[in-house]
Design an enzyme around this catalytic site. Structure first.
Site, short mmCIF file in Angstrom:
data_model
loop_
_atom_site.label_atom_id
_atom_site.label_comp_id
_atom_site.label_asym_id
_atom_site.label_seq_id
_atom_site.Cartn_x
_atom_site.Cartn_y
_atom_site.Cartn_z
N ARG A 21 -5.92 4.47 2.82
CA ARG A 21 -6.88 3.84 2.02
C ARG A 21 -8.31 4.09 2.21
O ARG A 21 -9.26 3.44 2.33
CB ARG A 21 -6.77 2.09 2.25
CG ARG A 21 -5.57 1.51 1.94
CD ARG A 21 -5.61 1.14 0.38
NE ARG A 21 -4.42 0.86 -0.24
CZ ARG A 21 -4.09 -0.64 -0.34
NH1 ARG A 21 -5.03 -1.37 -0.16
NH2 ARG A 21 -2.98 -1.15 -0.68
N ARG A 25 -11.98 -0.22 -1.59
CA ARG A 25 -13.10 -1.29 -1.83
C ARG A 25 -14.30 -0.87 -0.63
O ARG A 25 -15.56 -1.65 -0.95
CB ARG A 25 -12.52 -2.53 -1.87
CG ARG A 25 -11.94 -2.85 -3.17
CD ARG A 25 -10.98 -4.09 -3.34
NE ARG A 25 -10.06 -3.97 -2.08
CZ ARG A 25 -9.19 -4.97 -1.96
NH1 ARG A 25 -9.27 -6.11 -2.59
NH2 ARG A 25 -8.09 -4.67 -0.86
N ARG A 34 -14.97 0.36 -10.09
CA ARG A 34 -14.03 -0.60 -10.01
C ARG A 34 -14.58 -1.87 -11.22
O ARG A 34 -14.03 -2.32 -11.78
CB ARG A 34 -13.69 -1.10 -8.70
CG ARG A 34 -12.92 -2.13 -8.52
CD ARG A 34 -11.24 -1.66 -8.96
NE ARG A 34 -10.35 -2.88 -8.67
CZ ARG A 34 -9.81 -3.67 -9.79
NH1 ARG A 34 -10.20 -3.29 -11.04
NH2 ARG A 34 -8.90 -4.43 -9.20
N ASP A 71 -1.23 4.16 -6.79
CA ASP A 71 -0.50 2.83 -6.08
C ASP A 71 0.97 3.07 -5.91
O ASP A 71 1.33 3.77 -6.94
CB ASP A 71 -0.99 1.66 -6.75
CG ASP A 71 -0.82 0.58 -5.67
OD1 ASP A 71 -1.81 0.22 -5.05
OD2 ASP A 71 0.24 0.06 -5.74
N TYR A 146 8.50 -5.89 -3.85
CA TYR A 146 7.66 -6.45 -4.91
C TYR A 146 8.52 -6.62 -6.20
O TYR A 146 8.10 -7.70 -7.04
CB TYR A 146 6.59 -5.24 -5.09
CG TYR A 146 5.46 -5.37 -4.00
CD1 TYR A 146 4.59 -6.34 -3.87
CD2 TYR A 146 5.42 -4.21 -3.08
CE1 TYR A 146 3.73 -6.21 -2.95
CE2 TYR A 146 4.65 -4.16 -2.12
CZ TYR A 146 3.50 -5.21 -2.01
OH TYR A 146 2.63 -5.28 -1.12
O1 CP3 Z 1 -4.94 5.54 0.69
C1 CP3 Z 1 -5.49 5.59 -0.51
O2 CP3 Z 1 -6.92 5.79 -0.48
C2 CP3 Z 1 -5.07 6.11 -1.59
C3 CP3 Z 1 -4.64 5.18 -2.72
C4 CP3 Z 1 -3.75 3.80 -2.33
C5 CP3 Z 1 -3.90 2.64 -3.00
N1 CP3 Z 1 -2.95 1.76 -2.69
C6 CP3 Z 1 -4.86 1.99 -3.78
C7 CP3 Z 1 -5.32 0.55 -3.85
C8 CP3 Z 1 -2.61 3.81 -1.56
C9 CP3 Z 1 -1.97 5.05 -0.76
C10 CP3 Z 1 -1.97 2.62 -1.88
C11 CP3 Z 1 -0.62 2.12 -1.39
C12 CP3 Z 1 -0.08 0.98 -1.38
N2 CP3 Z 1 -0.19 -0.09 -2.50
C13 CP3 Z 1 0.55 0.30 -0.30
C14 CP3 Z 1 1.02 0.88 0.99
C15 CP3 Z 1 0.27 0.91 1.94
C16 CP3 Z 1 -0.13 -0.31 2.65
O3 CP3 Z 1 -1.18 -0.83 2.47
O4 CP3 Z 1 0.75 -0.80 3.11
C17 CP3 Z 1 1.00 -0.98 -0.87
C18 CP3 Z 1 1.77 -1.98 -0.21
C19 CP3 Z 1 0.34 -1.19 -2.04
C20 CP3 Z 1 0.44 -2.48 -2.97
C21 CP3 Z 1 -0.86 -2.76 -3.25
N3 CP3 Z 1 -1.89 -2.43 -4.02
C22 CP3 Z 1 -1.44 -4.04 -2.95
C23 CP3 Z 1 -0.59 -5.04 -2.00
C24 CP3 Z 1 -2.63 -4.15 -3.30
C25 CP3 Z 1 -3.87 -5.29 -3.37
C26 CP3 Z 1 -4.15 -5.84 -2.18
C27 CP3 Z 1 -5.03 -4.92 -1.51
O5 CP3 Z 1 -4.69 -4.72 -0.16
O6 CP3 Z 1 -6.04 -4.45 -2.02
C28 CP3 Z 1 -3.11 -3.06 -4.11
C29 CP3 Z 1 -4.21 -2.66 -4.83
C30 CP3 Z 1 -5.04 -1.65 -4.34
N4 CP3 Z 1 -4.46 -0.24 -4.27
C31 CP3 Z 1 -6.39 -1.38 -4.16
C32 CP3 Z 1 -6.56 0.14 -3.70
C33 CP3 Z 1 -7.73 0.72 -3.52
C34 CP3 Z 1 -7.38 -2.32 -4.30
C35 CP3 Z 1 -7.47 -2.55 -5.54
C36 CP3 Z 1 -8.84 -3.30 -6.04
O7 CP3 Z 1 -10.06 -2.70 -6.05
O8 CP3 Z 1 -8.83 -4.64 -5.95
#
Ligand code: CP3
Length: 334
Positions: A21, A25, A34, A71, A146
């Site tokens: 990540r 954000r 965003r 994602d 999910y």
């Molecule tokens: O790592 C990186 O910078 C690359 C991008 C990336 C995102 N999601 C962008 C994202 C990666 C590798 C992921 C993987 C992901 N997504 C996982 C596995 C890793 C982990 O955290 O366990 C999971 C479970 C998800 C599912 C997901 N996507 C959730 C639960 C959420 C919302 C809650 C949260 O933690 O933000 C997302 C949204 C998401 N994916 C955001 C980003 C930058 C935030 C979006 C926003 O701006 O609201």
């Protein structure tokens, strides 16, 4: 060859740092984009913007690897299950429908994810050759949780749903594995050099189901990568000492340890694989000296071994980017 590949393929001992990540954000430049793109799925499918966001942390910190901004839930989206990200609510998926799921095919799946592949192409062209471009997938179990709406809150899944539908679940997992392998192949063809498999909810699998839901699906995907010559890092978050079984059964090139794994234990027990990560992302919220002393625990433990510096889970949104900058400097000077 870039440093991440050197470490994973040749087990070379050299410096390499990136963060899960790292594009997200906590970066004001991400929040800016965003705020003008309310629909998160559409943002991920905007190849130009996705590439731009991918490169933001590289430009700011000169990290050794970029991870494509996308994602794990774009896979259910591409399999025709509606995915939404509601503000302060996390992801929300449409109720799972087996019939719709089974009507999917490889061509349509690839077509729906074309913007992701395009983003990888654009990024690879812009990214310095010395740097790795990491692609990723969610592991079958984590996606399934999910997809079937079994995720209750941060730390629980509804095992009743899982137990009631074991046959259906085996079928869905089997099909998911094929689509995930296709997604990996498409991403690598577009220019990604490494793949990371996020099994974020592996720690919620009951012991007796670890084989079926975690080791076997991850193994099948790792085996596919091995045949194609794609370096692969696994992240079975939360499985504690079972990390040891995971390594001996799945045999990935690299393993990301989570923040509950003691680095000294990992060094003794996770042999024949490259270790990545471990540092608790919450540490980045502490004063600098404590950040360094925590980072030092990992760097000391893995001294003289191939090790990729990273976190034990994704960067928290409240992280101060200046602290990330100083942590990277500390690592490079260590
Ligand atoms: O790592 C990186 O910078 C690359 C991008 C990336 C995102 N999601 C962008 C994202 C990666 C590798 C992921 C993987 C992901 N997504 C996982 C596995 C890793 C982990 O955290 O366990 C999971 C479970 C998800 C599912 C997901 N996507 C959730 C639960 C959420 C919302 C809650 C949260 O933690 O933000 C997302 C949204 C998401 N994916 C955001 C980003 C930058 C935030 C979006 C926003 O701006 O609201």
């Amino acid at each position: 060859m870039n440093s991440l590949k050197e470490i994973l393929i040749n087990k070379k001992i050299c410096k390499s740092v990136w963060f899960m990540r790292q594009a997200g954000r906590y970066l004001p430049e991400f929040r800016e984009i965003r705020s003008q793109n309310q629909d998160f799925v559409n943002l991920c499918l905007n190849s130009e913007l996705s590439s731009k966001i991918t490169l933001q942390p590289i430009e700011r910190f000169n990290l050794d690897s970029a991870i494509i901004f996308s994602d794990i839930l774009l896979v259910p989206y591409a399999l025709n299950q509606k995915v939404e990200f509601l503000k302060n609510h996390g992801p929300k998926l449409e109720t799972f429908n087996l019939e719709i799921f089974l009507k999917n095919d490889d061509l349509k799946f690839t077509e729906k994810l074309k913007p992701v592949y395009k983003a990888i192409e654009i990024t690879r062209k812009k990214l310095n050759k010395e740097k790795s471009l990491i692609s990723f997938i969610g592991a079958p179990w984590t996606l399934l949780v999910y997809m079937i709406g079994a995720k209750q809150n941060k730390n629980e899944v509804d095992l009743n749903i899982i137990n009631k539908k074991k046959d259906e679940i085996s079928l869905v997992l089997e099909k998911l594995i094929n689509y995930l392998c296709l997604h990996i192949e498409n991403q690598v063809r577009a220019g990604a050099d490494v793949v990371q498999i996020f099994d974020s909810w592996a720690g919620l699998i009951p012991q007796e189901d670890l084989n079926n839901f975690c080791y076997t699906p991850n193994s099948k995907i790792v085996e596919f990568c091995r045949k194609k010559g794609i370096p692969v890092i696994c992240f079975p978050k939360g499985i504690k000492k079972k990390y040891k079984d995971f390594i001996s059964l799945v045999k990935p090139d690299g393993i990301n340890i989570d923040y509950n794994i003691d680095p000294m234990w990992a060094k003794e027990n996770l042999k024949d694989t490259v270790i990545q990560g471990g540092l608790d992302p919450k540490v980045l919220l502490l004063p600098d000296e404590q950040i360094y002393s925590n980072a030092r625990k990992y760097l000391d433990a893995f001294k003289g071994l191939p090790y990729v510096f990273n976190l034990g889970h994704g960067m928290l949104p409240e992280t101060n980017p200046d602290k990330v900058d100083r942590l990277i400097k500390f690592y490079r000077e260590y």
